[in-house]
Design an enzyme around this catalytic site. Sequence first.
Site, PDB file in Angstrom:
ATOM      1  N   GLU A  96     -28.121   4.761 -38.072  1.00  0.00           N
ATOM      2  CA  GLU A  96     -27.344   5.300 -39.193  1.00  0.00           C
ATOM      3  C   GLU A  96     -27.593   4.403 -40.393  1.00  0.00           C
ATOM      4  O   GLU A  96     -27.506   3.170 -40.255  1.00  0.00           O
ATOM      5  CB  GLU A  96     -25.847   5.174 -38.860  1.00  0.00           C
ATOM      6  CG  GLU A  96     -25.155   6.417 -38.453  1.00  0.00           C
ATOM      7  CD  GLU A  96     -23.646   6.195 -38.241  1.00  0.00           C
ATOM      8  OE1 GLU A  96     -22.887   7.046 -38.680  1.00  0.00           O
ATOM      9  OE2 GLU A  96     -23.238   5.195 -37.637  1.00  0.00           O
ATOM     10  N   SER A 105     -20.402  -1.745 -37.203  1.00  0.00           N
ATOM     11  CA  SER A 105     -20.034  -0.451 -36.610  1.00  0.00           C
ATOM     12  C   SER A 105     -19.073   0.318 -37.498  1.00  0.00           C
ATOM     13  O   SER A 105     -18.854   1.504 -37.273  1.00  0.00           O
ATOM     14  CB  SER A 105     -19.310  -0.679 -35.282  1.00  0.00           C
ATOM     15  OG  SER A 105     -20.143  -1.299 -34.354  1.00  0.00           O
TER      16      SER A 105
HETATM   17  N1  CAA Z   1     -31.844  -3.137 -23.399  1.00  0.00           N
HETATM   18  C1  CAA Z   1     -33.049  -2.564 -23.329  1.00  0.00           C
HETATM   19  N2  CAA Z   1     -33.351  -1.566 -22.514  1.00  0.00           N
HETATM   20  C2  CAA Z   1     -32.384  -1.123 -21.699  1.00  0.00           C
HETATM   21  C3  CAA Z   1     -31.106  -1.669 -21.693  1.00  0.00           C
HETATM   22  C4  CAA Z   1     -30.845  -2.730 -22.593  1.00  0.00           C
HETATM   23  N3  CAA Z   1     -29.644  -3.303 -22.686  1.00  0.00           N
HETATM   24  N4  CAA Z   1     -30.345  -1.014 -20.771  1.00  0.00           N
HETATM   25  C5  CAA Z   1     -31.143  -0.076 -20.208  1.00  0.00           C
HETATM   26  N5  CAA Z   1     -32.364  -0.151 -20.775  1.00  0.00           N
HETATM   27  C6  CAA Z   1     -33.512   0.709 -20.479  1.00  0.00           C
HETATM   28  C7  CAA Z   1     -34.026   0.511 -19.065  1.00  0.00           C
HETATM   29  O1  CAA Z   1     -34.981  -0.534 -19.021  1.00  0.00           O
HETATM   30  C8  CAA Z   1     -34.643   1.857 -18.760  1.00  0.00           C
HETATM   31  O2  CAA Z   1     -35.950   1.933 -19.329  1.00  0.00           O
HETATM   32  P1  CAA Z   1     -37.117   2.809 -18.616  1.00  0.00           P
HETATM   33  O3  CAA Z   1     -36.649   4.239 -18.656  1.00  0.00           O
HETATM   34  O4  CAA Z   1     -38.318   2.554 -19.472  1.00  0.00           O
HETATM   35  O5  CAA Z   1     -37.220   2.262 -17.231  1.00  0.00           O
HETATM   36  C9  CAA Z   1     -33.767   2.848 -19.537  1.00  0.00           C
HETATM   37  O6  CAA Z   1     -33.073   2.073 -20.534  1.00  0.00           O
HETATM   38  C10 CAA Z   1     -32.740   3.520 -18.652  1.00  0.00           C
HETATM   39  O7  CAA Z   1     -31.991   2.497 -18.014  1.00  0.00           O
HETATM   40  P2  CAA Z   1     -31.377   2.584 -16.559  1.00  0.00           P
HETATM   41  O8  CAA Z   1     -32.263   3.424 -15.687  1.00  0.00           O
HETATM   42  O9  CAA Z   1     -31.044   1.204 -16.089  1.00  0.00           O
HETATM   43  O10 CAA Z   1     -29.970   3.253 -16.759  1.00  0.00           O
HETATM   44  P3  CAA Z   1     -29.559   4.675 -17.254  1.00  0.00           P
HETATM   45  O11 CAA Z   1     -30.573   5.714 -16.994  1.00  0.00           O
HETATM   46  O12 CAA Z   1     -28.203   4.838 -16.712  1.00  0.00           O
HETATM   47  O13 CAA Z   1     -29.459   4.518 -18.857  1.00  0.00           O
HETATM   48  C11 CAA Z   1     -28.279   3.978 -20.806  1.00  0.00           C
HETATM   49  C12 CAA Z   1     -28.708   3.498 -19.423  1.00  0.00           C
HETATM   50  C13 CAA Z   1     -29.499   4.195 -21.692  1.00  0.00           C
HETATM   51  C14 CAA Z   1     -27.387   2.908 -21.404  1.00  0.00           C
HETATM   52  C15 CAA Z   1     -27.516   5.367 -20.620  1.00  0.00           C
HETATM   53  O14 CAA Z   1     -26.490   5.233 -19.671  1.00  0.00           O
HETATM   54  C16 CAA Z   1     -26.891   5.875 -21.909  1.00  0.00           C
HETATM   55  O15 CAA Z   1     -27.557   6.471 -22.751  1.00  0.00           O
HETATM   56  N6  CAA Z   1     -25.580   5.621 -22.080  1.00  0.00           N
HETATM   57  C17 CAA Z   1     -24.877   5.985 -23.317  1.00  0.00           C
HETATM   58  C18 CAA Z   1     -25.165   4.921 -24.346  1.00  0.00           C
HETATM   59  C19 CAA Z   1     -24.527   5.226 -25.670  1.00  0.00           C
HETATM   60  O16 CAA Z   1     -23.816   6.214 -25.877  1.00  0.00           O
HETATM   61  N7  CAA Z   1     -24.765   4.322 -26.620  1.00  0.00           N
HETATM   62  C20 CAA Z   1     -24.194   4.428 -27.938  1.00  0.00           C
HETATM   63  C21 CAA Z   1     -22.863   3.742 -27.944  1.00  0.00           C
HETATM   64  S1  CAA Z   1     -22.087   3.841 -29.534  1.00  0.00           S
HETATM   65  C22 CAA Z   1     -22.858   2.657 -30.433  1.00  0.00           C
HETATM   66  O17 CAA Z   1     -23.760   1.976 -30.010  1.00  0.00           O
HETATM   67  C23 CAA Z   1     -22.324   2.472 -31.806  1.00  0.00           C
HETATM   68  C24 CAA Z   1     -21.286   1.435 -31.980  1.00  0.00           C
HETATM   69  O18 CAA Z   1     -21.202   0.927 -33.113  1.00  0.00           O
HETATM   70  C25 CAA Z   1     -20.342   1.046 -30.924  1.00  0.00           C
HETATM   71  P1  NAD Z   2     -21.876  -9.659 -29.150  1.00  0.00           P
HETATM   72  O1  NAD Z   2     -20.520 -10.243 -28.928  1.00  0.00           O
HETATM   73  O2  NAD Z   2     -22.696  -9.267 -27.978  1.00  0.00           O
HETATM   74  O3  NAD Z   2     -22.756 -10.667 -30.041  1.00  0.00           O
HETATM   75  C1  NAD Z   2     -22.317 -11.219 -31.244  1.00  0.00           C
HETATM   76  C2  NAD Z   2     -23.036 -12.554 -31.412  1.00  0.00           C
HETATM   77  O4  NAD Z   2     -22.779 -13.054 -32.738  1.00  0.00           O
HETATM   78  C3  NAD Z   2     -22.552 -13.636 -30.433  1.00  0.00           C
HETATM   79  O5  NAD Z   2     -23.658 -14.097 -29.686  1.00  0.00           O
HETATM   80  C4  NAD Z   2     -21.971 -14.736 -31.332  1.00  0.00           C
HETATM   81  O6  NAD Z   2     -22.252 -16.041 -30.849  1.00  0.00           O
HETATM   82  C5  NAD Z   2     -22.692 -14.473 -32.641  1.00  0.00           C
HETATM   83  N1  NAD Z   2     -21.985 -14.932 -33.838  1.00  0.00           N
HETATM   84  C6  NAD Z   2     -20.670 -14.758 -34.136  1.00  0.00           C
HETATM   85  N2  NAD Z   2     -20.415 -15.278 -35.358  1.00  0.00           N
HETATM   86  C7  NAD Z   2     -21.590 -15.776 -35.826  1.00  0.00           C
HETATM   87  C8  NAD Z   2     -21.971 -16.424 -37.032  1.00  0.00           C
HETATM   88  N3  NAD Z   2     -21.096 -16.658 -38.019  1.00  0.00           N
HETATM   89  N4  NAD Z   2     -23.258 -16.805 -37.180  1.00  0.00           N
HETATM   90  C9  NAD Z   2     -24.170 -16.568 -36.194  1.00  0.00           C
HETATM   91  N5  NAD Z   2     -23.867 -15.956 -35.031  1.00  0.00           N
HETATM   92  C10 NAD Z   2     -22.588 -15.561 -34.850  1.00  0.00           C
HETATM   93  O7  NAD Z   2     -21.639  -8.420 -30.134  1.00  0.00           O
HETATM   94  P2  NAD Z   2     -22.528  -7.111 -30.279  1.00  0.00           P
HETATM   95  O8  NAD Z   2     -21.990  -6.088 -29.358  1.00  0.00           O
HETATM   96  O9  NAD Z   2     -23.958  -7.492 -30.264  1.00  0.00           O
HETATM   97  O10 NAD Z   2     -22.088  -6.645 -31.749  1.00  0.00           O
HETATM   98  C11 NAD Z   2     -22.625  -7.257 -32.897  1.00  0.00           C
HETATM   99  C12 NAD Z   2     -22.419  -6.349 -34.106  1.00  0.00           C
HETATM  100  O11 NAD Z   2     -23.051  -5.085 -33.861  1.00  0.00           O
HETATM  101  C13 NAD Z   2     -20.957  -6.025 -34.432  1.00  0.00           C
HETATM  102  O12 NAD Z   2     -20.832  -5.882 -35.821  1.00  0.00           O
HETATM  103  C14 NAD Z   2     -20.748  -4.693 -33.724  1.00  0.00           C
HETATM  104  O13 NAD Z   2     -19.705  -3.928 -34.276  1.00  0.00           O
HETATM  105  C15 NAD Z   2     -22.095  -4.037 -33.975  1.00  0.00           C
HETATM  106  N6  NAD Z   2     -22.460  -2.991 -33.018  1.00  0.00           N
HETATM  107  C16 NAD Z   2     -22.120  -3.109 -31.716  1.00  0.00           C
HETATM  108  C17 NAD Z   2     -22.477  -2.114 -30.836  1.00  0.00           C
HETATM  109  C18 NAD Z   2     -22.135  -2.216 -29.373  1.00  0.00           C
HETATM  110  O14 NAD Z   2     -22.225  -1.209 -28.663  1.00  0.00           O
HETATM  111  N7  NAD Z   2     -21.738  -3.371 -28.876  1.00  0.00           N
HETATM  112  C19 NAD Z   2     -23.216  -1.013 -31.281  1.00  0.00           C
HETATM  113  C20 NAD Z   2     -23.583  -0.929 -32.627  1.00  0.00           C
HETATM  114  C21 NAD Z   2     -23.175  -1.933 -33.505  1.00  0.00           C
END
Ligand code: CAA
Ligand code: NAD
Length: 284
Positions: free
Chosen positions: A153, A120
Amino acid sequence: MAEIRSVGVVGGGQMGSGIAQLAAVSGLEVWLHDSDSTVLSKARESISSRIQSIVSKGLLSKEKGAEAVRNLKCSSNLEDFRSVDIVIEAIVESEEVKKKLFGQLDNIVKGSAILASNTSSISITRLASATSRPSQVIGMHFMNPPPVMKLVEIIRGADTSDDTFSTTKFLAERFGKMIVCSQDFPGFIVNRILMPMINEAFHALYTGVATKEDIDAGMKLGTNHPMGPLELADHIGLDVCFSIMKVLHAGLGDSKYAPCPLLVQYVDAGRLGRKKGVGVYKYS
Ligand code: CAA
Ligand code: NAD
């Protein structure tokens, strides 16, 4: 551009299991590894049930669904990754742990294989420095949940080759994703902007500006975000948010990126979000 037939995914948590699902449904052989065998068996179950649900909605034929399930191979031994064409790493957001894994993978996978990271925020150039193949190391950053979110990305490290970039871009497009490209700076594009917003929401809660419900409703209804920032932090994982803020703070050197003390306290208390059943909110 290299042809990708087989994908290795390391980490079977929220991101790794979603990425493995995308690869399996795209008709590729997938090897999924996690150091925790319980996570690995849970990942297999959840991927199979999500594929069944796609089939039952009529979005994938029964035959293609069965093929996707067959494509997925779970392994507790990284040596099984010998013949994959690309590895997508999705383990814990720690530079030290990721570098150790990249060094191990470099010694296991074939010379032509690409090593991609779903990090991330962490520098791709620094992850590449743990390998003997920096031109074949790249950032491939999926959004959570990977099967649903449209974006990947792509981040090139200092030495990533054009060929590695084209192959990775083509793979993301095969998964049905749109691409944006970011330079290799802390947090890239999305988290450079998203995480300070989430951190600020924690500050608003910490300093008593409003309740958690009102902060989330304000941003959800006031800016048309699908989730409020605190709900989104629970969805991402508070540990992941904390790690990203630390990378932004250390890498950009401005106190505005310091993790909010309330976020730190929640992480210290093990309130990591939805995956632990409790974060800012409680989940049953
Ligand atoms: N895996 C696979 N599919 C999933 C899922 C999961 N974990 N969670 C939900 N879905 C699917 C559902 O099956 C459903 O599919 P259908 O439309 O085909 O039925 C669809 O997504 C919508 O799900 P829900 O109806 O249960 O719920 P929702 O309408 O509230 O949507 C959500 C859920 C897609 C997560 C929505 O709330 C959303 O877009 N939230 C924002 C998510 C976001 O911003 N993500 C980016 C975070 S930043 C990031 O990821 C980067 C980082 O490095 C941290
Ligand atoms: P998570 O905690 O759900 O899963 C991480 C997994 O990695 C765990 O199951 C753990 O057992 C395993 N693990 C840890 N060390 C390991 C090793 N040395 N060898 C093999 N397995 C190992 O975490 P996540 O949310 O899936 O995030 C995973 C990566 O993706 C991170 O780099 C995170 O920053 C990135 N990411 C997360 C998100 C998010 O929304 N959570 C979105 C985009 C990217």
